[in-house]
Design a protein around this motif. Structure first.
Motif, mmCIF file in Angstrom:
data_model
loop_
_atom_site.group_PDB
_atom_site.id
_atom_site.type_symbol
_atom_site.label_atom_id
_atom_site.label_comp_id
_atom_site.label_asym_id
_atom_site.label_seq_id
_atom_site.Cartn_x
_atom_site.Cartn_y
_atom_site.Cartn_z
ATOM 1 N N ARG A 506 135.220 79.120 53.203
ATOM 2 C CA ARG A 506 136.131 78.836 54.315
ATOM 3 C C ARG A 506 136.770 77.479 54.091
ATOM 4 N N LEU A 507 138.091 77.413 54.222
ATOM 5 C CA LEU A 507 138.847 76.169 54.237
ATOM 6 C C LEU A 507 139.443 76.008 55.624
ATOM 7 N N ARG A 508 139.252 74.859 56.236
ATOM 8 C CA ARG A 508 139.832 74.638 57.560
ATOM 9 C C ARG A 508 141.220 74.009 57.460
ATOM 10 N N GLY A 509 142.077 74.396 58.389
ATOM 11 C CA GLY A 509 143.364 73.743 58.568
ATOM 12 C C GLY A 509 144.254 73.746 57.350
ATOM 13 N N VAL A 510 144.556 74.932 56.815
ATOM 14 C CA VAL A 510 145.415 75.062 55.637
ATOM 15 C C VAL A 510 146.861 75.251 56.114
ATOM 16 N N ASP A 511 147.752 74.408 55.632
ATOM 17 C CA ASP A 511 149.144 74.437 56.098
ATOM 18 C C ASP A 511 150.012 75.206 55.102
ATOM 19 N N HIS A 571 146.477 77.632 59.346
ATOM 20 C CA HIS A 571 145.388 78.565 59.613
ATOM 21 C C HIS A 571 144.147 78.121 58.850
ATOM 22 N N ASP A 572 142.993 78.581 59.312
ATOM 23 C CA ASP A 572 141.812 78.539 58.464
ATOM 24 C C ASP A 572 141.953 79.645 57.436
ATOM 25 N N LEU A 573 141.522 79.372 56.203
ATOM 26 C CA LEU A 573 141.617 80.335 55.112
ATOM 27 C C LEU A 573 140.224 80.753 54.681
ATOM 28 N N TYR A 574 140.020 82.060 54.527
ATOM 29 C CA TYR A 574 138.747 82.605 54.079
ATOM 30 C C TYR A 574 138.949 83.347 52.764
ATOM 31 N N LEU A 575 138.192 82.962 51.738
ATOM 32 C CA LEU A 575 138.136 83.700 50.481
ATOM 33 C C LEU A 575 136.878 84.556 50.547
ATOM 34 N N CYS A 576 137.038 85.844 50.882
ATOM 35 C CA CYS A 576 135.906 86.736 51.147
ATOM 36 C C CYS A 576 135.595 87.562 49.909
ATOM 37 N N PHE A 577 134.319 87.602 49.519
ATOM 38 C CA PHE A 577 133.906 88.233 48.271
ATOM 39 C C PHE A 577 133.290 89.603 48.516
#
Length: 593
Positions: A506-511, A571-577
């Motif tokens: 999870r990355l918070r606050g990605v513009d 947005h928050d960004l999720y790299l889901c595996f």
């Protein structure tokens, strides 16, 4: 979400949910007073809620509004049956009267009766226990808070402790000690031990306080060849002076050593080949803290349970004069001094008297005292047993770092010394004293200082959350055994590995600005995995999917890509595996417009 109507009836000394619409959301306030019998709770009674939808938000705390005029009792939180998996237990004391309400919180272990993470829809049981035959307490409302709603530790891929922040330019560097995971402990008989197993020190950095980049081990016990213990890499502090960096480390029972480097990343080396400080008559050589005053004089404080200080020469690696032991005891002081100056006042933060330890502090008008205890930054709580402060100002905000067991408690409540670092913002009153803060999990997540730019290279080991994943430096297989560790290597490229289905970064606050069109990621794999890119939650809107395939070896990195749609704004960004197979290692990623 539809309004939930609860009808309760006192049948066979139990409360039971009789009707519901839709699925109940446990992450918002649930009123207990809609139940007619909620003001006559006795031992053995329970409330059942059917179809409680936890989604992918693992519950981390349970809060209830209660009152008791007698001895109180407890609320046990079970899933799937009255004797199902115990998520947690909230102790309810005598609050001083049946209308003297208190809001109380308990930590939860988010697992089901099958030992799996608690997600999806389950029945929920609140079971009341206490003295037989008497009314226990009144019950007004309850709610749960998920992992992303509370102030969880900032690092999840390793156990970290003893936080030591250092600001360099627009970056905050965090040096920590490193509690070993069971697989990192070389002695098979000690893997389940509750004790300390600490062999090296770690480094992390951030520019926004929420997304942290892992830089791996910055130094290890091997950098002090004169030490004799193969364990005991305890609390360090690194300071900068005249463009050089000085890392002060306690080699418990062998004094305090110092390493030097030209960069906060290292490589660090021992300029002395012996301790900087060592009184062989005692074992008080614990937790050094160094500060250089406005006049250029540097001071080092340390000690448990007594407090010591010494003045350093300008070279920062020798003493100007004798060691001084304070002729008095600072109230509540135990260990872990953190020495700094702010607005003309001198501060000594510390871990308070054990156990549980908390975050206390003292103030003085002089760098050598006398020190006056000012109470707590964070009070002791049975939810924790250890702490250690690191205090810093960064980009117009003031922060205190400390430690807890909140990551380990996602796995077990059996005690081990496997700690994790948390941080929260603090405020100073006009007289310089510090406003007290609640326990970490009772706070909202820390605020983000600036948005993350996804259109530049982002290291895969940069994350706000990555529980279950691991990181390592390329070309270094650290086995956890001191003899196998390298000496300080300096900055090296790192990778993320040990990827399993259902895990995510999870990355918070990605513009994303006006919109991203392509996602690029560099990886190596003997198998492969699917990376689904989602916004704002682990089951949020999908903006793209990248497939990592075999690259023949974990040394052969290739670039993979995915088309991206509907990624605009912040947005928050999720790299889901998912579909994980074999050894997959992630190096870095970025988006293109």
């Amino acid at each position: 979400m539809k309004r939930i109507t609860l009808l309760a009836a006192a049948l066979t000394a139990a409360f039971s949910l009789m009707a519901h619409e839709g699925a109940l959301n446990p992450f918002q306030k649930v009123e207990a007073k809609t139940m007619t019998a909620s003001k006559d709770i006795r031992n053995g009674d329970h409330i059942k809620w059917q179809a409680v939808d936890f989604g992918n938000k693992l519950p981390r705390t349970f809060t209830a509004h209660v009152a008791s005029g007698l001895q109180g009792g407890a609320i046990e939180i079970h899933t799937d049956s009255i004797t199902g998996a115990l998520l947690g237990r909230l102790e309810v004391p005598d609050t001083g009267g049946w209308e003297q309400w208190q809001t109380l919180t308990a930590d939860l272990a988010p697992v089901t009766s099958h030992g799996k993470a608690l997600t999806g829809i389950h029945d929920l049981y609140l079971v009341f226990t206490g003295n037989e035959g008497t009314k226990l307490f009144n019950f007004d409302w309850w709610e749960m808070r998920g992992l992303e709603q509370v102030n969880m530790p900032i690092i999840q891929t390793k156990y970290t402790a003893d936080p030591a922040p250092l600001v360099v330019g627009d970056t905050l560097f965090l040096f920590t000690s490193h509690d070993a995971s069971p697989e990192d402990i070389p002695d098979e008989n000690e893997k389940g031990s509750a004790g300390f197993f600490m062999y090296d020190w770690l480094l992390y950095s951030t520019t926004d306080m929420v997304n942290w980049t892992d830089h791996g081990a910055v130094a290890s016990l091997k950098d002090f060849p004169w030490r004799s213990r193969e364990n005991g890499a305890w609390a360090i502090q690194t300071v900068e002076r005249n463009g050089k960096y000085y890392l002060y480390a306690p080699l418990h029972g062998h004094g305090i050593g110092v390493l030097t480097a030209d960069s906060p990343y290292g490589p660090f080396a021992d300029p002395l080949g012996k301790p900087l400080v060592w009184d062989q008559s005692n074992w008080y050589d614990i937790d050094p803290s160094v500060y250089t005053d406005d006049d250029g004089q540097a001071y080092m404080y340390w000690g448990n349970p007594y407090t010591f200080y010494a003045r350093l020469n300008d070279d920062m690696i020798s003493l100007k004069d004798s060691v001084v032991r304070l002729p008095y005891h600072i109230e509540n002081y135990q260990e872990g001094p953190w020495f700094y100056k702010r607005n003309g006042k001198y501060y000594l933060g510390f871990a308070s008297t054990c156990c549980p330890e908390a975050l206390g502090y003292a103030m003085s008008d002089s760098p050598t005292g006398p020190w006056e205890s000012k109470g707590y930054i964070m009070r002791p709580t049975p939810r924790d047993r250890g702490n250690h402060p690191g205090i810093v100002d960064f980009k117009g905000h003031s922060y205190v770092f400390g430690q807890n067991y909140d990551i380990m408690h996602l796995d077990t409540y059996i005690h081990h010394e496997r700690r994790s670092v948390s941080v929260t913002e603090i405020s100073y009153r006009p007289d310089g004293t510090i406003e007290e803060v609640p326990y970490w999990l009772d706070q909202d997540p820390i605020g983000q200082l600036e948005w993350l730019n996804p259109y530049q290279r982002v290291e895969a080991e940069t994350m706000a959350w990555g529980y279950g994943l691991k990181t390592a430096k390329m070309g270094i297989e650290n086995t956890g055994v001191v003899a196998d560790m390298p000496t300080s290597t300096g900055k090296k490229n790192m990778y993320v590995f040990d990827i399993d289905n259902g895990e995510y970064i999870r990355l918070r606050g990605v513009d994303f600005g006006k919109g991203a069109k392509k996602f690029l990621i560099t990886a190596a794999a003997t198998g492969g995995c699917t990376i689904t890119l989602r916004l704002d939650s682990a089951d949020g809107a999908i903006i793209g999917t990248a497939t990592i395939s075999k690259t023949d070896s974990v040394e052969n990195y290739r670039q993979f890509s995915a088309e991206v749609k509907n990624a605009m704004g912040v947005h928050d960004l999720y790299l889901c595996f998912d579909n994980a197979d074999g050894d997959v290692r992630l190096d870095w990623w970025k988006f293109e417009q």
